[in-house]
Design a protein around this motif. Structure first.
Motif, PDB file in Angstrom:
ATOM      1  N   ASP A   7       0.869  -1.176   0.000  1.00 12.74           N
ATOM      2  CA  ASP A   7       0.000   0.000   0.000  1.00 12.74           C
ATOM      3  C   ASP A   7       0.909   1.229   0.000  1.00 12.74           C
ATOM      4  O   ASP A   7       1.712   1.404   0.925  1.00 12.74           O
ATOM      5  CB  ASP A   7      -0.885  -0.027   1.242  1.00 12.74           C
ATOM      6  CG  ASP A   7      -1.744   1.213   1.413  1.00 12.74           C
ATOM      7  OD1 ASP A   7      -1.621   2.178   0.622  1.00 12.74           O
ATOM      8  OD2 ASP A   7      -2.555   1.218   2.351  1.00 12.74           O
ATOM      9  N   PRO A   8       0.848   2.077  -1.023  1.00 11.11           N
ATOM     10  CA  PRO A   8       1.772   3.206  -1.124  1.00 11.11           C
ATOM     11  C   PRO A   8       1.696   4.189   0.045  1.00 11.11           C
ATOM     12  O   PRO A   8       2.642   4.933   0.290  1.00 11.11           O
ATOM     13  CB  PRO A   8       1.409   3.893  -2.439  1.00 11.11           C
ATOM     14  CG  PRO A   8       0.220   3.208  -2.972  1.00 11.11           C
ATOM     15  CD  PRO A   8      -0.066   1.999  -2.148  1.00 11.11           C
ATOM     16  N   THR A   9       0.594   4.193   0.795  1.00 12.91           N
ATOM     17  CA  THR A   9       0.490   5.103   1.940  1.00 12.91           C
ATOM     18  C   THR A   9       1.310   4.609   3.126  1.00 12.91           C
ATOM     19  O   THR A   9       1.604   5.377   4.039  1.00 12.91           O
ATOM     20  CB  THR A   9      -0.967   5.266   2.392  1.00 12.91           C
ATOM     21  OG1 THR A   9      -1.424   4.025   2.955  1.00 12.91           O
ATOM     22  CG2 THR A   9      -1.871   5.699   1.247  1.00 12.91           C
ATOM     23  N   GLY A  10       1.646   3.315   3.136  1.00 14.73           N
ATOM     24  CA  GLY A  10       2.388   2.753   4.261  1.00 14.73           C
ATOM     25  C   GLY A  10       1.545   2.550   5.508  1.00 14.73           C
ATOM     26  O   GLY A  10       2.092   2.338   6.591  1.00 14.73           O
ATOM     27  N   ALA A  11       0.229   2.575   5.377  1.00 12.33           N
ATOM     28  CA  ALA A  11      -0.654   2.490   6.544  1.00 12.33           C
ATOM     29  C   ALA A  11      -0.427   1.218   7.360  1.00 12.33           C
ATOM     30  O   ALA A  11      -0.390   1.262   8.592  1.00 12.33           O
ATOM     31  CB  ALA A  11      -2.116   2.584   6.106  1.00 12.33           C
ATOM     32  N   GLY A  12      -0.267   0.078   6.701  1.00  9.29           N
ATOM     33  CA  GLY A  12      -0.051  -1.175   7.425  1.00  9.29           C
ATOM     34  C   GLY A  12       1.287  -1.206   8.137  1.00  9.29           C
ATOM     35  O   GLY A  12       1.398  -1.706   9.261  1.00  9.29           O
ATOM     36  N   ALA A  36      15.378  -0.594   8.602  1.00 12.15           N
ATOM     37  CA  ALA A  36      14.343  -0.746   7.582  1.00 12.15           C
ATOM     38  C   ALA A  36      14.440  -2.101   6.888  1.00 12.15           C
ATOM     39  O   ALA A  36      15.516  -2.691   6.787  1.00 12.15           O
ATOM     40  CB  ALA A  36      14.471   0.371   6.550  1.00 12.15           C
ATOM     41  N   HIS A  37      13.315  -2.565   6.400  1.00  6.62           N
ATOM     42  CA  HIS A  37      13.307  -3.764   5.567  1.00  6.62           C
ATOM     43  C   HIS A  37      14.161  -3.483   4.334  1.00  6.62           C
ATOM     44  O   HIS A  37      14.916  -4.337   3.890  1.00  6.62           O
ATOM     45  CB  HIS A  37      11.865  -4.117   5.187  1.00  6.62           C
ATOM     46  CG  HIS A  37      11.735  -5.409   4.454  1.00  6.62           C
ATOM     47  ND1 HIS A  37      12.010  -6.616   5.049  1.00  6.62           N
ATOM     48  CD2 HIS A  37      11.356  -5.682   3.189  1.00  6.62           C
ATOM     49  CE1 HIS A  37      11.796  -7.594   4.165  1.00  6.62           C
ATOM     50  NE2 HIS A  37      11.407  -7.046   3.028  1.00  6.62           N
ATOM     51  N   THR A  39      14.530  -2.967   0.816  1.00  6.85           N
ATOM     52  CA  THR A  39      14.892  -3.866  -0.278  1.00  6.85           C
ATOM     53  C   THR A  39      15.530  -3.153  -1.467  1.00  6.85           C
ATOM     54  O   THR A  39      15.914  -3.795  -2.431  1.00  6.85           O
ATOM     55  CB  THR A  39      13.646  -4.619  -0.793  1.00  6.85           C
ATOM     56  OG1 THR A  39      12.682  -3.663  -1.231  1.00  6.85           O
ATOM     57  CG2 THR A  39      13.065  -5.516   0.276  1.00  6.85           C
ATOM     58  N   SER A  40      15.599  -1.842  -1.425  1.00  2.81           N
ATOM     59  CA  SER A  40      16.115  -1.049  -2.546  1.00  2.81           C
ATOM     60  C   SER A  40      15.229  -1.147  -3.774  1.00  2.81           C
ATOM     61  O   SER A  40      15.705  -1.012  -4.898  1.00  2.81           O
ATOM     62  CB  SER A  40      17.547  -1.453  -2.915  1.00  2.81           C
ATOM     63  OG  SER A  40      18.455  -0.628  -2.274  1.00  2.81           O
ATOM     64  N   THR A  41      13.954  -1.369  -3.554  1.00  4.37           N
ATOM     65  CA  THR A  41      12.994  -1.306  -4.651  1.00  4.37           C
ATOM     66  C   THR A  41      12.172  -0.042  -4.455  1.00  4.37           C
ATOM     67  O   THR A  41      11.883   0.334  -3.309  1.00  4.37           O
ATOM     68  CB  THR A  41      12.052  -2.531  -4.677  1.00  4.37           C
ATOM     69  OG1 THR A  41      11.306  -2.573  -3.461  1.00  4.37           O
ATOM     70  CG2 THR A  41      12.851  -3.817  -4.861  1.00  4.37           C
ATOM     71  N   PRO A  42      11.801   0.632  -5.525  1.00  2.47           N
ATOM     72  CA  PRO A  42      11.029   1.869  -5.370  1.00  2.47           C
ATOM     73  C   PRO A  42       9.751   1.668  -4.556  1.00  2.47           C
ATOM     74  O   PRO A  42       9.437   2.483  -3.694  1.00  2.47           O
ATOM     75  CB  PRO A  42      10.718   2.294  -6.804  1.00  2.47           C
ATOM     76  CG  PRO A  42      11.813   1.674  -7.615  1.00  2.47           C
ATOM     77  CD  PRO A  42      12.138   0.376  -6.932  1.00  2.47           C
ATOM     78  N   ALA A  43       9.030   0.597  -4.799  1.00  2.62           N
ATOM     79  CA  ALA A  43       7.765   0.387  -4.088  1.00  2.62           C
ATOM     80  C   ALA A  43       7.997   0.202  -2.592  1.00  2.62           C
ATOM     81  O   ALA A  43       7.342   0.835  -1.770  1.00  2.62           O
ATOM     82  CB  ALA A  43       7.030  -0.810  -4.667  1.00  2.62           C
ATOM     83  N   GLU A  48       7.938   2.414   2.879  1.00  2.00           N
ATOM     84  CA  GLU A  48       8.519   2.374   4.215  1.00  2.00           C
ATOM     85  C   GLU A  48       8.895   3.778   4.697  1.00  2.00           C
ATOM     86  O   GLU A  48       8.686   4.121   5.863  1.00  2.00           O
ATOM     87  CB  GLU A  48       9.727   1.445   4.217  1.00  2.00           C
ATOM     88  CG  GLU A  48      10.118   0.953   5.564  1.00  2.00           C
ATOM     89  CD  GLU A  48      11.077  -0.222   5.517  1.00  2.00           C
ATOM     90  OE1 GLU A  48      11.311  -0.784   6.590  1.00  2.00           O
ATOM     91  OE2 GLU A  48      11.606  -0.570   4.429  1.00  2.00           O
ATOM     92  N   ALA A  49       9.430   4.607   3.796  1.00  2.00           N
ATOM     93  CA  ALA A  49       9.766   5.990   4.154  1.00  2.00           C
ATOM     94  C   ALA A  49       8.511   6.767   4.526  1.00  2.00           C
ATOM     95  O   ALA A  49       8.484   7.482   5.533  1.00  2.00           O
ATOM     96  CB  ALA A  49      10.490   6.671   2.985  1.00  2.00           C
ATOM     97  N   HIS A  50       7.447   6.615   3.746  1.00  2.00           N
ATOM     98  CA  HIS A  50       6.194   7.320   4.034  1.00  2.00           C
ATOM     99  C   HIS A  50       5.600   6.851   5.360  1.00  2.00           C
ATOM    100  O   HIS A  50       5.041   7.655   6.115  1.00  2.00           O
ATOM    101  CB  HIS A  50       5.196   7.153   2.893  1.00  2.00           C
ATOM    102  CG  HIS A  50       5.582   7.935   1.674  1.00  2.00           C
ATOM    103  ND1 HIS A  50       5.527   9.307   1.603  1.00  2.00           N
ATOM    104  CD2 HIS A  50       6.069   7.528   0.476  1.00  2.00           C
ATOM    105  CE1 HIS A  50       5.948   9.717   0.420  1.00  2.00           C
ATOM    106  NE2 HIS A  50       6.291   8.647  -0.285  1.00  2.00           N
ATOM    107  N   ALA A  51       5.739   5.576   5.668  1.00  2.00           N
ATOM    108  CA  ALA A  51       5.229   5.044   6.931  1.00  2.00           C
ATOM    109  C   ALA A  51       5.979   5.659   8.112  1.00  2.00           C
ATOM    110  O   ALA A  51       5.365   6.017   9.126  1.00  2.00           O
ATOM    111  CB  ALA A  51       5.349   3.526   6.950  1.00  2.00           C
TER     112      ALA A  51
END
Length: 151
Positions: A7-12, A36-37, A39-43, A48-51
Protein backbone atom coordinates in the motif's frame (compact mmCIF):
# COMPACT_ATOMS: atom_id res chain seq x y z
CA UNK A 1 -3.89 -4.05 -0.41
CA UNK A 2 -2.36 -6.21 -3.16
CA UNK A 3 -0.70 -9.62 -3.36
CA UNK A 4 2.76 -8.31 -4.34
CA UNK A 5 2.64 -4.50 -4.07
CA UNK A 6 2.65 -2.60 -0.78
CA UNK A 7 0.00 0.00 0.00
CA UNK A 8 1.77 3.21 -1.12
CA UNK A 9 0.49 5.10 1.94
CA UNK A 10 2.39 2.75 4.26
CA UNK A 11 -0.65 2.49 6.54
CA UNK A 12 -0.05 -1.17 7.42
CA UNK A 13 3.63 -0.61 8.12
CA UNK A 14 2.83 2.42 10.27
CA UNK A 15 0.27 0.37 12.22
CA UNK A 16 2.81 -2.40 12.82
CA UNK A 17 5.41 0.12 14.06
CA UNK A 18 2.84 1.75 16.36
CA UNK A 19 1.86 -1.63 17.79
CA UNK A 20 5.49 -2.64 18.42
CA UNK A 21 6.20 0.62 20.26
CA UNK A 22 2.99 0.40 22.29
CA UNK A 23 3.55 -3.24 23.23
CA UNK A 24 6.98 -2.32 24.61
CA UNK A 25 5.64 0.70 26.48
CA UNK A 26 7.44 3.15 24.20
CA UNK A 27 6.41 6.20 22.21
CA UNK A 28 7.77 7.49 18.93
CA UNK A 29 9.75 10.07 20.93
CA UNK A 30 11.78 7.13 22.32
CA UNK A 31 12.80 5.90 18.86
CA UNK A 32 16.57 5.89 18.30
CA UNK A 33 16.67 4.38 14.82
CA UNK A 34 14.83 2.27 12.28
CA UNK A 35 16.38 -0.83 10.77
CA UNK A 36 14.34 -0.75 7.58
CA UNK A 37 13.31 -3.76 5.57
CA UNK A 38 14.98 -1.71 2.82
CA UNK A 39 14.89 -3.87 -0.28
CA UNK A 40 16.12 -1.05 -2.55
CA UNK A 41 12.99 -1.31 -4.65
CA UNK A 42 11.03 1.87 -5.37
CA UNK A 43 7.77 0.39 -4.09
CA UNK A 44 9.17 -0.91 -0.78
CA UNK A 45 11.50 1.95 0.05
CA UNK A 46 9.00 4.69 -0.75
CA UNK A 47 6.25 2.98 1.23
CA UNK A 48 8.52 2.37 4.21
CA UNK A 49 9.77 5.99 4.15
CA UNK A 50 6.19 7.32 4.03
CA UNK A 51 5.23 5.04 6.93
CA UNK A 52 8.09 6.38 9.10
CA UNK A 53 7.18 10.00 8.34
CA UNK A 54 3.51 9.25 9.08
CA UNK A 55 4.51 7.61 12.36
CA UNK A 56 6.96 10.23 13.60
CA UNK A 57 5.69 13.39 11.91
CA UNK A 58 7.37 15.49 9.25
CA UNK A 59 10.30 16.83 11.26
CA UNK A 60 11.27 13.74 13.29
CA UNK A 61 10.43 11.43 10.39
CA UNK A 62 13.14 13.10 8.33
CA UNK A 63 15.72 13.00 11.15
CA UNK A 64 15.42 9.54 12.72
CA UNK A 65 18.43 7.50 11.54
CA UNK A 66 17.48 4.75 9.07
CA UNK A 67 19.65 1.82 8.06
CA UNK A 68 19.27 -1.41 6.11
CA UNK A 69 21.62 -4.37 6.22
CA UNK A 70 20.59 -5.79 2.85
CA UNK A 71 23.44 -3.87 1.18
CA UNK A 72 25.80 -6.22 3.05
CA UNK A 73 23.78 -9.43 3.10
CA UNK A 74 21.48 -9.21 0.12
CA UNK A 75 17.89 -10.29 0.66
CA UNK A 76 18.24 -13.51 2.60
CA UNK A 77 14.52 -14.24 2.13
CA UNK A 78 13.33 -16.30 5.14
CA UNK A 79 16.36 -15.34 7.22
CA UNK A 80 16.08 -11.58 6.59
CA UNK A 81 13.98 -10.80 9.65
CA UNK A 82 16.26 -12.76 11.99
CA UNK A 83 19.44 -11.20 10.58
CA UNK A 84 17.93 -7.71 10.82
CA UNK A 85 16.75 -8.33 14.41
CA UNK A 86 20.25 -9.43 15.45
CA UNK A 87 21.84 -6.36 13.81
CA UNK A 88 19.27 -4.09 15.49
CA UNK A 89 19.84 -5.70 18.91
CA UNK A 90 23.61 -5.35 18.57
CA UNK A 91 23.21 -1.74 17.42
CA UNK A 92 21.16 -0.84 20.48
CA UNK A 93 23.40 -2.80 22.87
CA UNK A 94 26.51 -1.11 21.49
CA UNK A 95 25.04 2.41 21.18
CA UNK A 96 25.60 2.64 17.45
CA UNK A 97 23.78 2.49 14.13
CA UNK A 98 25.53 0.96 11.11
CA UNK A 99 25.51 2.69 7.74
CA UNK A 100 23.62 1.38 4.74
CA UNK A 101 26.19 -0.23 2.45
CA UNK A 102 25.87 0.68 -1.21
CA UNK A 103 23.61 3.67 -0.57
CA UNK A 104 24.66 6.57 -2.78
CA UNK A 105 21.76 8.86 -3.64
CA UNK A 106 18.41 9.36 -1.96
CA UNK A 107 15.23 8.95 -3.96
CA UNK A 108 13.21 12.18 -3.61
CA UNK A 109 10.19 10.00 -2.79
CA UNK A 110 12.05 8.57 0.23
CA UNK A 111 12.60 11.62 2.44
CA UNK A 112 14.27 9.88 5.38
CA UNK A 113 17.71 9.98 7.00
CA UNK A 114 19.47 6.94 5.50
CA UNK A 115 22.89 6.68 7.10
CA UNK A 116 25.99 6.51 4.94
CA UNK A 117 28.36 6.59 7.92
CA UNK A 118 28.07 4.77 11.24
CA UNK A 119 26.59 6.63 14.17
CA UNK A 120 28.67 5.79 17.24
CA UNK A 121 28.29 6.68 20.93
CA UNK A 122 24.57 6.92 20.23
CA UNK A 123 22.59 5.51 23.18
CA UNK A 124 19.05 4.55 22.28
CA UNK A 125 15.95 3.82 24.31
CA UNK A 126 14.45 1.68 21.53
CA UNK A 127 14.98 0.83 17.87
CA UNK A 128 12.55 -0.73 15.42
CA UNK A 129 13.34 -3.60 13.08
CA UNK A 130 10.90 -3.86 10.17
CA UNK A 131 10.19 -7.12 8.35
CA UNK A 132 7.76 -6.66 5.50
CA UNK A 133 6.26 -9.24 3.21
CA UNK A 134 4.07 -9.67 0.18
CA UNK A 135 0.38 -9.07 0.69
CA UNK A 136 0.89 -6.72 3.64
CA UNK A 137 2.41 -9.19 6.07
CA UNK A 138 4.24 -6.71 8.30
CA UNK A 139 6.12 -7.57 11.48
CA UNK A 140 8.03 -5.05 13.56
CA UNK A 141 10.17 -5.65 16.63
CA UNK A 142 10.86 -2.94 19.20
CA UNK A 143 14.30 -3.64 20.67
CA UNK A 144 15.67 -1.80 23.69
CA UNK A 145 18.88 -2.18 25.68
CA UNK A 146 18.82 -4.57 28.61
CA UNK A 147 19.06 -2.90 31.97
CA UNK A 148 19.76 -5.15 34.94
CA UNK A 149 17.23 -4.68 37.72
CA UNK A 150 18.55 -2.87 40.75
CA UNK A 151 18.81 -5.09 43.78
Amino acid sequence: YHMTAPDPTGAGIKRAMEQALAEGGFTVADLGHLNAHGTSTPANDSTEAHALVALAGEEAGHEIPVTSVKGCTGHTLGAAGAVEAVVTALSVANSCVPPTAGFAQADPDCPVNVLTEAKTNYPQKVALSNSLGFGGHNAVLAISPYEAPSV
